[in-house]
Design an enzyme around this catalytic site. Structure first.
Site, PDB file in Angstrom:
ATOM      1  N   ASP A  14      24.924  45.006 -19.082  1.00 22.76           N
ATOM      2  CA  ASP A  14      23.695  44.826 -18.292  1.00 22.76           C
ATOM      3  C   ASP A  14      22.462  44.742 -19.196  1.00 22.76           C
ATOM      4  O   ASP A  14      22.424  45.361 -20.264  1.00 22.76           O
ATOM      5  CB  ASP A  14      23.547  45.990 -17.299  1.00 22.76           C
ATOM      6  CG  ASP A  14      22.540  45.668 -16.197  1.00 22.76           C
ATOM      7  OD1 ASP A  14      22.266  44.483 -15.957  1.00 22.76           O
ATOM      8  OD2 ASP A  14      22.023  46.619 -15.579  1.00 22.76           O
ATOM      9  N   HIS A  31      21.596  35.593 -21.022  1.00 20.13           N
ATOM     10  CA  HIS A  31      23.047  35.550 -20.799  1.00 20.13           C
ATOM     11  C   HIS A  31      23.756  34.869 -21.970  1.00 20.13           C
ATOM     12  O   HIS A  31      24.845  35.271 -22.375  1.00 20.13           O
ATOM     13  CB  HIS A  31      23.362  34.807 -19.497  1.00 20.13           C
ATOM     14  CG  HIS A  31      22.793  35.465 -18.274  1.00 20.13           C
ATOM     15  ND1 HIS A  31      22.917  36.825 -18.047  1.00 20.13           N
ATOM     16  CD2 HIS A  31      22.098  34.973 -17.213  1.00 20.13           C
ATOM     17  CE1 HIS A  31      22.311  37.121 -16.897  1.00 20.13           C
ATOM     18  NE2 HIS A  31      21.808  36.025 -16.377  1.00 20.13           N
ATOM     19  N   LEU A 125      44.618  42.925 -28.906  1.00 16.22           N
ATOM     20  CA  LEU A 125      43.633  43.466 -27.955  1.00 16.22           C
ATOM     21  C   LEU A 125      43.827  42.767 -26.616  1.00 16.22           C
ATOM     22  O   LEU A 125      43.950  41.544 -26.563  1.00 16.22           O
ATOM     23  CB  LEU A 125      42.197  43.208 -28.450  1.00 16.22           C
ATOM     24  CG  LEU A 125      41.086  43.632 -27.481  1.00 16.22           C
ATOM     25  CD1 LEU A 125      40.863  45.140 -27.530  1.00 16.22           C
ATOM     26  CD2 LEU A 125      39.762  42.917 -27.791  1.00 16.22           C
TER      27      LEU A 125
HETATM   28  C1  IPE Z   1      26.271  44.586 -12.798  1.00 10.59           C
HETATM   29  O1  IPE Z   1      24.954  44.340 -13.159  1.00 10.59           O
HETATM   30  C2  IPE Z   1      27.083  43.327 -12.866  1.00 10.59           C
HETATM   31  C3  IPE Z   1      27.342  42.786 -14.204  1.00 10.59           C
HETATM   32  C4  IPE Z   1      26.959  43.298 -15.340  1.00 10.59           C
HETATM   33  C5  IPE Z   1      28.111  41.565 -14.232  1.00 10.59           C
HETATM   34  P1  IPE Z   1      23.825  44.025 -12.077  1.00 10.59           P
HETATM   35  O2  IPE Z   1      22.585  43.774 -12.843  1.00 10.59           O
HETATM   36  O3  IPE Z   1      24.276  42.949 -11.166  1.00 10.59           O
HETATM   37  O4  IPE Z   1      23.738  45.394 -11.269  1.00 10.59           O
HETATM   38  P2  IPE Z   1      22.575  45.936 -10.337  1.00 10.59           P
HETATM   39  O5  IPE Z   1      22.245  44.842  -9.377  1.00 10.59           O
HETATM   40  O6  IPE Z   1      21.403  46.260 -11.205  1.00 10.59           O
HETATM   41  O7  IPE Z   1      23.142  47.155  -9.693  1.00 10.59           O
HETATM   42  C1  IPE Z   2      23.833  41.460 -16.747  1.00  5.62           C
HETATM   43  O1  IPE Z   2      22.501  41.283 -17.076  1.00  5.62           O
HETATM   44  C2  IPE Z   2      24.582  40.160 -16.628  1.00  5.62           C
HETATM   45  C3  IPE Z   2      24.923  39.784 -15.254  1.00  5.62           C
HETATM   46  C4  IPE Z   2      24.716  40.505 -14.197  1.00  5.62           C
HETATM   47  C5  IPE Z   2      25.550  38.500 -15.075  1.00  5.62           C
HETATM   48  P1  IPE Z   2      21.375  41.100 -15.973  1.00  5.62           P
HETATM   49  O2  IPE Z   2      21.188  39.637 -15.716  1.00  5.62           O
HETATM   50  O3  IPE Z   2      21.690  41.904 -14.781  1.00  5.62           O
HETATM   51  O4  IPE Z   2      20.110  41.672 -16.725  1.00  5.62           O
HETATM   52  P2  IPE Z   2      18.932  42.526 -16.074  1.00  5.62           P
HETATM   53  O5  IPE Z   2      19.553  43.751 -15.481  1.00  5.62           O
HETATM   54  O6  IPE Z   2      18.268  41.654 -15.053  1.00  5.62           O
HETATM   55  O7  IPE Z   2      18.054  42.821 -17.241  1.00  5.62           O
HETATM   56 MG    MG Z   3      21.208  43.821 -14.285  1.00  8.96          MG
END
Ligand code: IPE
Ligand code: IPE
Ligand code: MG
Length: 244
Positions: A14, A31, A125
């Site tokens: 995240d 990403h 792995l």
């Molecule tokens: C969780 O992150 C999903 C992934 C890392 C793929 P999110 O960014 O979607 O989670 P929330 O919405 O903050 O809970």
């Molecule tokens: C996690 O990073 C990746 C996915 C959920 C695909 P985020 O896109 O949720 O990044 P933040 O939380 O908005 O910074």
């Molecule tokens: Mg996020």
């Protein structure tokens, strides 16, 4: 008794969006950077003797994001798969794509099947990429499969039908990006997993951060409902004396 080295590490990757926004870049740039971090993380896990790495790449709920971000994520998946499958294979990585494929295009699914077939015999792995995954979906699909086979409903039967039935439950869950929540990741499998939260945004997560998480894990006492004394053997000795 302290936990030994983590065999199965799960990661909620995240913080990509915030990483990009802080640099005045579009979220998709975060990403893209996150894919590079994952590549380095796979290598770091191999070097540290981790046996299984399970990563959350796209949740069932992530469909709710703006369409350009969703399509950007799917493009990144296709590009990464095309580019990385050969080096991953040569590196001994066994790939699995975990999640609801009914929501994905035939082309994406074909890429998953091909990558899994190519790498099935690799043993260095196991890499599980959770894409269009949700923990609730996983439990429901497992229960439905148990029912379809006409088996009695039991924890063992559900466990054997979960999307991660090919690996033991994660020992350690790492969530980057500072949030302390599960966000519908491995709901069933995390019952006794040690949870580690890092403030690092995923694109910034490096080998030293992984080492810090693994060291933290190694100092945990995993009791699984028992007492500390039982785990150190003292409880068993006492029990033995009483029984004698
Ligand atoms: C969780 O992150 C999903 C992934 C890392 C793929 P999110 O960014 O979607 O989670 P929330 O919405 O903050 O809970
Ligand atoms: C996690 O990073 C990746 C996915 C959920 C695909 P985020 O896109 O949720 O990044 P933040 O939380 O908005 O910074
Ligand atoms: Mg996020």
């Amino acid at each position: 008794m302290h936990a030994s080295a983590a065999h199965h590490v799960a990661i909620v990757m995240d913080g990509n969006g915030r990483w990009a926004t802080r640099r005045l870049l579009p979220r998709v740039a975060g990403h893209k950077q996150g894919v590079d971090t994952l590549k380095r993380c796979v290598q770091a896990c191999i070097e540290r003797g981790v046996g299984v790495l399970t990563v959350f790449a796209f949740s069932s709920e992530n469909w709710g994001r703006p369409t350009d971000e969703v399509s950007g994520l799917f493009d990144l998946l296709a590009t990464a798969l095309a580019k990385e499958i050969k080096p991953l294979h040569e590196n001994g990585v066994q790939l699995h794509f975990i999640g609801d494929r009914s929501g994905l295009s035939p082309k994406v699914c074909a890429g998953f099947v091909e990558a899994e077939a190519l790498t099935a015999a690799n043993r260095r792995l196991v890499l599980n990429v959770c894409f269009n995954y949700g923990g609730r979906w996983d439990i429901v699909q497992a229960a439905a499969r148990v029912q379809a086979r006409g088996e009695d409903m039991s924890e063992e039967a559900i466990e054997a039908s979960l999307a991660l039935a090919h690996v033991p439950a994660p020992d350690l869950l790492i969530r980057t990006g500072g949030e302390q929540r599960i966000s519908n990741f491995l709901l069933w499998q995390l019952a006794y997993t040690e949870l580690y939260f890092s403030d690092a945004l995923w694109p910034d997560f490096g080998g030293a951060d992984l080492d810090a998480a693994l060291a933290w894990y190694a100092a945990r006492e995993r009791r699984f409902g028992k007492t500390s004394a039982q785990l150190s053997g003292a409880g068993d000795a006492m029990h033995g004396r009483q029984a004698a």
